[in-house]
Design an enzyme around this catalytic site. Structure first.
Site, PDB file in Angstrom:
ATOM      1  N   ARG A 162      -2.837  12.128   2.625  1.00  0.00           N
ATOM      2  CA  ARG A 162      -3.838  12.723   3.529  1.00  0.00           C
ATOM      3  C   ARG A 162      -5.034  13.284   2.759  1.00  0.00           C
ATOM      4  NH1 ARG A 162      -1.387  12.729   8.652  1.00  0.00           N
ATOM      5  NH2 ARG A 162      -3.505  12.847   9.445  1.00  0.00           N
ATOM      6  N   GLY A 184       1.735   6.173  11.214  1.00  0.00           N
ATOM      7  CA  GLY A 184       0.713   6.706  10.311  1.00  0.00           C
ATOM      8  C   GLY A 184      -0.094   5.578   9.682  1.00  0.00           C
ATOM      9  N   ASN A 192       5.716   2.379  11.927  1.00  0.00           N
ATOM     10  CA  ASN A 192       4.993   3.181  10.934  1.00  0.00           C
ATOM     11  C   ASN A 192       3.657   3.599  11.558  1.00  0.00           C
ATOM     12  OD1 ASN A 192       3.790   4.298   8.675  1.00  0.00           O
ATOM     13  ND2 ASN A 192       4.458   2.674   7.292  1.00  0.00           N
ATOM     14  N   ILE A 219      -6.847   8.718  -0.092  1.00  0.00           N
ATOM     15  CA  ILE A 219      -6.614   7.775  -1.200  1.00  0.00           C
ATOM     16  C   ILE A 219      -6.375   6.354  -0.669  1.00  0.00           C
ATOM     17  CG2 ILE A 219      -5.025   7.183  -3.082  1.00  0.00           C
ATOM     18  CD1 ILE A 219      -4.805  10.180  -3.656  1.00  0.00           C
ATOM     19  N   ALA A 220      -5.556   6.228   0.380  1.00  0.00           N
ATOM     20  CA  ALA A 220      -5.309   4.887   0.938  1.00  0.00           C
ATOM     21  C   ALA A 220      -6.618   4.277   1.443  1.00  0.00           C
ATOM     22  CB  ALA A 220      -4.273   4.964   2.060  1.00  0.00           C
ATOM     23  N   TYR A 257      -4.880   1.798   9.374  1.00  0.00           N
ATOM     24  CA  TYR A 257      -5.525   0.478   9.385  1.00  0.00           C
ATOM     25  C   TYR A 257      -6.456   0.323  10.590  1.00  0.00           C
ATOM     26  CZ  TYR A 257      -2.146  -0.482   5.752  1.00  0.00           C
ATOM     27  OH  TYR A 257      -1.429  -0.416   4.598  1.00  0.00           O
ATOM     28  N   VAL A 304       0.864  -1.183   0.000  1.00  0.00           N
ATOM     29  CA  VAL A 304       0.000   0.000   0.000  1.00  0.00           C
ATOM     30  C   VAL A 304       0.903   1.236   0.000  1.00  0.00           C
ATOM     31  CG1 VAL A 304      -1.847   1.232   1.196  1.00  0.00           C
ATOM     32  CG2 VAL A 304      -1.677  -1.269   1.384  1.00  0.00           C
ATOM     33  N   ALA A 305       0.737   2.074  -0.987  1.00  0.00           N
ATOM     34  CA  ALA A 305       1.572   3.283  -1.050  1.00  0.00           C
ATOM     35  C   ALA A 305       0.831   4.381  -1.796  1.00  0.00           C
ATOM     36  CB  ALA A 305       2.891   2.983  -1.748  1.00  0.00           C
ATOM     37  N   VAL A 306       1.028   5.597  -1.317  1.00  0.00           N
ATOM     38  CA  VAL A 306       0.438   6.773  -1.965  1.00  0.00           C
ATOM     39  C   VAL A 306       1.564   7.765  -2.201  1.00  0.00           C
ATOM     40  CG1 VAL A 306      -1.163   8.722  -1.627  1.00  0.00           C
ATOM     41  CG2 VAL A 306      -1.836   6.413  -0.929  1.00  0.00           C
TER      42      VAL A 306
HETATM   43  C1  LIG Z   1       0.201  -3.317   4.330  1.00  0.00           C
HETATM   44  C2  LIG Z   1       1.201  -2.250   3.904  1.00  0.00           C
HETATM   45  O1  LIG Z   1       1.473  -2.151   2.745  1.00  0.00           O
HETATM   46  S1  LIG Z   1       1.849  -1.173   5.071  1.00  0.00           S
HETATM   47  C3  LIG Z   1       2.775   0.020   4.161  1.00  0.00           C
HETATM   48  C4  LIG Z   1       2.173   1.371   4.201  1.00  0.00           C
HETATM   49  N1  LIG Z   1       2.855   2.203   3.196  1.00  0.00           N
HETATM   50  C5  LIG Z   1       3.843   3.094   3.508  1.00  0.00           C
HETATM   51  O2  LIG Z   1       4.251   3.258   4.640  1.00  0.00           O
HETATM   52  C6  LIG Z   1       4.447   3.836   2.322  1.00  0.00           C
HETATM   53  C7  LIG Z   1       4.623   5.318   2.633  1.00  0.00           C
HETATM   54  N2  LIG Z   1       3.363   5.908   3.102  1.00  0.00           N
HETATM   55  C8  LIG Z   1       2.307   6.095   2.301  1.00  0.00           C
HETATM   56  O3  LIG Z   1       2.322   5.733   1.130  1.00  0.00           O
HETATM   57  C9  LIG Z   1       1.065   6.760   2.881  1.00  0.00           C
HETATM   58  O4  LIG Z   1       1.470   7.656   3.884  1.00  0.00           O
HETATM   59  C10 LIG Z   1       0.028   5.760   3.492  1.00  0.00           C
HETATM   60  C11 LIG Z   1      -0.288   4.644   2.478  1.00  0.00           C
HETATM   61  C12 LIG Z   1       0.544   5.136   4.776  1.00  0.00           C
HETATM   62  C13 LIG Z   1      -1.265   6.548   3.794  1.00  0.00           C
HETATM   63  O5  LIG Z   1      -1.822   7.023   2.575  1.00  0.00           O
HETATM   64  P1  LIG Z   1      -2.821   8.281   2.559  1.00  0.00           P
HETATM   65  O6  LIG Z   1      -3.516   8.287   1.258  1.00  0.00           O
HETATM   66  O7  LIG Z   1      -2.083   9.485   2.941  1.00  0.00           O
HETATM   67  O8  LIG Z   1      -3.838   7.896   3.724  1.00  0.00           O
HETATM   68  P2  LIG Z   1      -5.301   8.502   3.905  1.00  0.00           P
HETATM   69  O9  LIG Z   1      -5.321   9.899   3.412  1.00  0.00           O
HETATM   70  O10 LIG Z   1      -6.306   7.558   3.338  1.00  0.00           O
HETATM   71  O11 LIG Z   1      -5.386   8.517   5.490  1.00  0.00           O
HETATM   72  C14 LIG Z   1      -6.537   8.128   6.183  1.00  0.00           C
HETATM   73  C15 LIG Z   1      -6.296   8.304   7.668  1.00  0.00           C
HETATM   74  O12 LIG Z   1      -5.184   7.474   8.085  1.00  0.00           O
HETATM   75  C16 LIG Z   1      -4.389   8.185   9.069  1.00  0.00           C
HETATM   76  N3  LIG Z   1      -3.075   8.528   8.519  1.00  0.00           N
HETATM   77  C17 LIG Z   1      -2.632   8.303   7.268  1.00  0.00           C
HETATM   78  N4  LIG Z   1      -1.349   8.700   7.152  1.00  0.00           N
HETATM   79  C18 LIG Z   1      -0.989   9.198   8.355  1.00  0.00           C
HETATM   80  C19 LIG Z   1       0.211   9.768   8.878  1.00  0.00           C
HETATM   81  N5  LIG Z   1       1.308   9.903   8.122  1.00  0.00           N
HETATM   82  N6  LIG Z   1       0.221  10.162  10.164  1.00  0.00           N
HETATM   83  C20 LIG Z   1      -0.869  10.031  10.945  1.00  0.00           C
HETATM   84  N7  LIG Z   1      -2.042   9.501  10.511  1.00  0.00           N
HETATM   85  C21 LIG Z   1      -2.099   9.083   9.239  1.00  0.00           C
HETATM   86  C22 LIG Z   1      -5.151   9.475   9.361  1.00  0.00           C
HETATM   87  O13 LIG Z   1      -6.049   9.206  10.423  1.00  0.00           O
HETATM   88  C23 LIG Z   1      -5.880   9.712   8.050  1.00  0.00           C
HETATM   89  O14 LIG Z   1      -7.044  10.480   8.202  1.00  0.00           O
HETATM   90  P3  LIG Z   1      -6.900  12.108   8.225  1.00  0.00           P
HETATM   91  O15 LIG Z   1      -6.028  12.497   7.078  1.00  0.00           O
HETATM   92  O16 LIG Z   1      -8.327  12.536   8.069  1.00  0.00           O
HETATM   93  O17 LIG Z   1      -6.294  12.449   9.564  1.00  0.00           O
END
Ligand SMILES: CC(=O)SCCNC(=O)CCNC(=O)[C@H](O)C(C)(C)COP(=O)(O)OP(=O)(O)OC[C@H]1O[C@@H](n2cnc3c(N)ncnc32)[C@H](O)[C@@H]1OP(=O)(O)O
Length: 285
Positions: free
Chosen positions: A207, A240, A238, A210-211, A245, A199-201
């Protein structure tokens, strides 16, 4: 995006298609893509306000429109990945998981990811795997295709395209169960549990929900495969992603004392939370 010497960048985001020749077949494909994007896919629609928010005069500037529609510009669509998305998927994966790498390693990583994806088309009998992509609808006209109509790879017809960042997010969901604890003395593969990974955005699109949209689509896919739950591994360091999740209804599962549950094959230093969600569990948001 990083450039390489000689003033030429291998990054797809650097390709400027303004000096490419007009290609009627390409244009037709773009029109087909456009109609797919507007008809058959899921929109990030939960932020769409109603028109009653607009000023009564009916006149407003572009900046005002952007304020009224903060998360829908550009429009994001979640759909299954196509062969032509491969490079973009590799790019999104590598820039999200390995942002610190610079040329030439970042390029090698992307090529390696591409090779892994293309060879991953074959999965065990009876298993399913789908890669989902979140794409921006506004960038369908910025495609530079490589290949021809007869181009085939892994049994799939299609063309590669080097695009300008139209894939904003990715997610893989499968029923291969490679990283789920095996069952019984014969250590059989688990069934009925879908597994979410990769999962990556892209950073600039984070924020915006999209995830969340990708996860919701993966859950729908898992249900359609007859799964009763979904599982994933999330890096303990991690917060965030862990929050994401948990908000989507996933719970951390502790391995029983002495159990040797499988883990994703990454660096041995990384410790994971194993998280699961029953597919009838409601989310908190
Ligand atoms: C199973 C796996 O693949 S785990 C690997 C996860 N991937 C990574 O770590 C790669 C690098 N990170 C990313 O690509 C992104 O930051 C992701 C995938 C973790 C999140 O993607 P996003 O599209 O930003 O998440 P999205 O906008 O749907 O967030 C939904 C909620 O999750 C939480 N959230 C998401 N990212 C964060 C963060 N960095 N810090 C705190 N809370 C977070 C928040 O509650 C958020 O709601 P809000 O924005 O209203 O506060």
């Amino acid at each position: 995006m990083r450039s390489i010497p000689l003033g030429f960048s291998l990054s797809p985001t650097s390709i400027n298609n303004s000096n490419l020749n007009f290609n009627p077949k390409k244009q037709k494909r773009q029109q087909q893509n456009q109609s797919f994007l507007t008809t058959s896919s899921t929109r990030v629609s939960h932020h769409e306000p109603t028109l009653s928010f607009l000023p009564k005069s009916g006149q407003c500037r572009a900046s005002q429109v952007a304020e009224f529609f903060p998360a829908v510009s550009p429009k994001i669509v979640v759909r299954e990945a196509r062969l032509e998305d491969c490079w973009e998927v590799a790019e999104t994966h590598c820039s999200s998981f390995f942002p610190e790498y610079s040329f030439p390693l970042d390029f090698v990583l992307r090529v390696d990811r591409l090779a892994a994806m293309l060879s991953g088309f074959s999965i065990p009998n009876g298993c399913r795997r789908t890669c989902l992509v979140a794409v921006t609808g506004s960038s369908v006209n910025q495609t530079f295709y490589i290949g021809s109509e007869d181009f085939k790879i892994g049994g799939f017809d299609g063309k590669f395209s080097l695009n300008r960042g139209y894939v904003t997010g990715i997610l893989t969901v499968d029923t291969v169960a490679d990283f789920l604890p095996r069952k019984g003395p014969l250590r059989q593969r688990r069934t009925g549990i879908a597994y979410i990974s990769n999962v990556a955005v892209r950073e600039r699109f984070r924020r915006k929900g999209i995830a969340k949209r990708l996860i919701a689509k993966a859950e729908a896919q898992a249900r359609s495969w007859g799964c009763r739950s979904v599982a994933l591994h999330c890096d303990l360091n991690n917060p965030g992603a862990t929050k994401l999740y948990k908000e989507q209804g996933f719970k951390c599962i502790k391995a029983p004392e002495g159990a040797n549950w499988p883990q994703p094959k990454t660096s041995p230093d990384i410790k994971f939370n194993f998280m699961m969600k029953l597919l009838n569990t409601p989310t908190t948001t």
